[in-house]
Design a protein around this motif. Structure first.
Motif, PDB file in Angstrom:
ATOM      1  N   ARG A 133       0.841  -1.187   0.000  1.00 44.80           N
ATOM      2  CA  ARG A 133       0.000   0.000   0.000  1.00 44.80           C
ATOM      3  C   ARG A 133       0.883   1.247   0.000  1.00 44.80           C
ATOM      4  NH1 ARG A 133      -4.152  -0.115   4.804  1.00 44.80           N
ATOM      5  NH2 ARG A 133      -4.660  -2.018   3.721  1.00 44.80           N
ATOM      6  N   PRO A 134       0.714   2.128  -0.999  1.00 46.75           N
ATOM      7  CA  PRO A 134       1.494   3.371  -0.979  1.00 46.75           C
ATOM      8  C   PRO A 134       1.050   4.277   0.158  1.00 46.75           C
ATOM      9  CG  PRO A 134       0.365   3.060  -3.092  1.00 46.75           C
ATOM     10  CD  PRO A 134      -0.181   2.045  -2.141  1.00 46.75           C
ATOM     11  N   LEU A 135       2.004   4.980   0.743  1.00 41.86           N
ATOM     12  CA  LEU A 135       1.725   5.926   1.831  1.00 41.86           C
ATOM     13  C   LEU A 135       2.372   7.265   1.476  1.00 41.86           C
ATOM     14  CD1 LEU A 135       2.781   3.698   4.879  1.00 41.86           C
ATOM     15  CD2 LEU A 135       0.453   4.077   4.057  1.00 41.86           C
ATOM     16  N   ALA A 136       1.930   8.326   2.126  1.00 48.72           N
ATOM     17  CA  ALA A 136       2.538   9.655   1.974  1.00 48.72           C
ATOM     18  C   ALA A 136       2.638  10.033   0.500  1.00 48.72           C
ATOM     19  CB  ALA A 136       3.911   9.698   2.654  1.00 48.72           C
ATOM     20  N   ALA A 137       1.482  10.018  -0.159  1.00 45.31           N
ATOM     21  CA  ALA A 137       1.403  10.372  -1.591  1.00 45.31           C
ATOM     22  C   ALA A 137       2.344   9.516  -2.435  1.00 45.31           C
ATOM     23  CB  ALA A 137       1.674  11.858  -1.791  1.00 45.31           C
ATOM     24  N   GLY A 138       2.508   8.263  -2.015  1.00 45.41           N
ATOM     25  CA  GLY A 138       3.304   7.323  -2.805  1.00 45.41           C
ATOM     26  C   GLY A 138       4.782   7.340  -2.503  1.00 45.41           C
ATOM     27  N   GLN A 139       5.226   8.223  -1.609  1.00 47.51           N
ATOM     28  CA  GLN A 139       6.669   8.315  -1.335  1.00 47.51           C
ATOM     29  C   GLN A 139       7.156   7.114  -0.511  1.00 47.51           C
ATOM     30  OE1 GLN A 139       8.646  10.734  -2.719  1.00 47.51           O
ATOM     31  NE2 GLN A 139       6.773  11.216  -3.811  1.00 47.51           N
ATOM     32  N   MET A 140       6.293   6.610   0.357  1.00 47.01           N
ATOM     33  CA  MET A 140       6.611   5.429   1.180  1.00 47.01           C
ATOM     34  C   MET A 140       5.648   4.320   0.809  1.00 47.01           C
ATOM     35  SD  MET A 140       9.016   6.654   3.082  1.00 47.01           S
ATOM     36  CE  MET A 140       9.612   8.342   3.096  1.00 47.01           C
ATOM     37  N   GLY A 141       5.943   3.125   1.287  1.00 46.76           N
ATOM     38  CA  GLY A 141       5.044   2.011   1.019  1.00 46.76           C
ATOM     39  C   GLY A 141       5.029   1.058   2.191  1.00 46.76           C
ATOM     40  N   ALA A 142       3.870   0.440   2.430  1.00 43.12           N
ATOM     41  CA  ALA A 142       3.752  -0.564   3.501  1.00 43.12           C
ATOM     42  C   ALA A 142       3.364  -1.892   2.860  1.00 43.12           C
ATOM     43  CB  ALA A 142       2.710  -0.141   4.514  1.00 43.12           C
ATOM     44  N   LEU A 143       4.155  -2.892   3.137  1.00 41.70           N
ATOM     45  CA  LEU A 143       3.862  -4.256   2.675  1.00 41.70           C
ATOM     46  C   LEU A 143       3.185  -4.970   3.838  1.00 41.70           C
ATOM     47  CD1 LEU A 143       4.214  -6.466   0.476  1.00 41.70           C
ATOM     48  CD2 LEU A 143       6.417  -7.020   1.546  1.00 41.70           C
ATOM     49  N   LEU A 144       1.890  -5.285   3.656  1.00 46.16           N
ATOM     50  CA  LEU A 144       1.100  -5.891   4.737  1.00 46.16           C
ATOM     51  C   LEU A 144       0.961  -7.381   4.459  1.00 46.16           C
ATOM     52  CD1 LEU A 144      -1.564  -3.047   4.916  1.00 46.16           C
ATOM     53  CD2 LEU A 144       0.538  -3.316   6.260  1.00 46.16           C
ATOM     54  N   LEU A 145       1.353  -8.180   5.443  1.00 47.50           N
ATOM     55  CA  LEU A 145       1.511  -9.621   5.214  1.00 47.50           C
ATOM     56  C   LEU A 145       0.711 -10.441   6.218  1.00 47.50           C
ATOM     57  CD1 LEU A 145       5.386  -9.456   4.881  1.00 47.50           C
ATOM     58  CD2 LEU A 145       3.767  -9.742   2.992  1.00 47.50           C
ATOM     59  N   THR A 146       0.159 -11.540   5.748  1.00 48.78           N
ATOM     60  CA  THR A 146      -0.447 -12.537   6.631  1.00 48.78           C
ATOM     61  C   THR A 146       0.205 -13.880   6.348  1.00 48.78           C
ATOM     62  OG1 THR A 146      -2.545 -11.352   6.492  1.00 48.78           O
ATOM     63  CG2 THR A 146      -2.621 -13.577   7.391  1.00 48.78           C
ATOM     64  N   ALA A 147       0.694 -14.518   7.406  1.00 48.02           N
ATOM     65  CA  ALA A 147       1.401 -15.798   7.233  1.00 48.02           C
ATOM     66  C   ALA A 147       0.407 -16.930   6.979  1.00 48.02           C
ATOM     67  CB  ALA A 147       2.235 -16.087   8.470  1.00 48.02           C
TER      68      ALA A 147
END
Ligand SMILES: C[S@@+](CC[C@H](N)C(=O)[O-])C[C@H]1O[C@@H](n2cnc3c(N)ncnc32)[C@H](O)[C@@H]1O
Length: 147
Positions: A133-147
């Motif tokens: 998921r892009p954050l801060a207008a696309g400058q950062m990103g979060a990879l959200l994971l479920t095992a």
């Protein structure tokens, strides 16, 4: 530094361990969650880092990986990112004697997999679900994971 900060909140149940994120030596399927901030991009092999992360987590455990977001070349957002990394981050870091800690950022980002590639690497590593998921207008990103 982290140890010093944690001392301000002594009620937090923390223990500290220094090791290789690609080969932690920790037991498999033991942890209910994990977070990593500005770490995955710095690993020699981000895919191997995700395999190690998946190995540590119990089925159904969640993990979040925050980092800079690598964008399509030439986009306005990518140009803005290049501008602030070169002209703001490195310039300010140089003024406080930390140039070498930040000068590599732009080059490391060029090697870093884009969000959709991170999702694929995570699924290949055995995660049941992976969503970038892009954050801060696309400058950062979060990879959200479920095992
Ligand atoms: C940008 S710093 C981020 C540190 C911290 N997560 C933070 O937010 O302040 C990236 C760190 O990753 C470390 N690193 C690179 N490869 C590593 C590995 N295989 N195992 C553990 N740490 C590693 C580097 O030494 C560096 O300290």
């Amino acid at each position: 530094m982290a140890r010093r900060r944690a001392a301000v909140e002594p009620w937090l149940p923390l223990s500290w361990l220094q090791g290789d994120a690609l080969d932690t030596g920790l037991p498999s399927h033991r942890f209910d969650g994990a977070v990593m901030a500005y770490g995955l991009r710095n690993l020699a092999d981000p895919g191997a880092g995700l395999i190690e992360l998946r190995r540590l987590l119990r089925p159904g455990a969640r993990a979040g990986v925050l980092d800079f977001n690598r964008m399509g070349e030439g986009s306005l957002a990518a140009r803005f990112q290049r501008f602030y990394l070169r002209r703001l981050v490195v310039t300010v870091a140089a003024q406080v004697g930390l140039r070498e800690h930040y000068a590599y950022l732009e080059a490391s980002l060029q090697q870093f997999p884009k969000g959709e590639v991170q999702e694929r690497l995570a699924r290949d590593a055995g995660f049941a679900a992976a969503s970038h998921r892009p954050l801060a207008a696309g400058q950062m990103g979060a990879l959200l994971l479920t095992a």
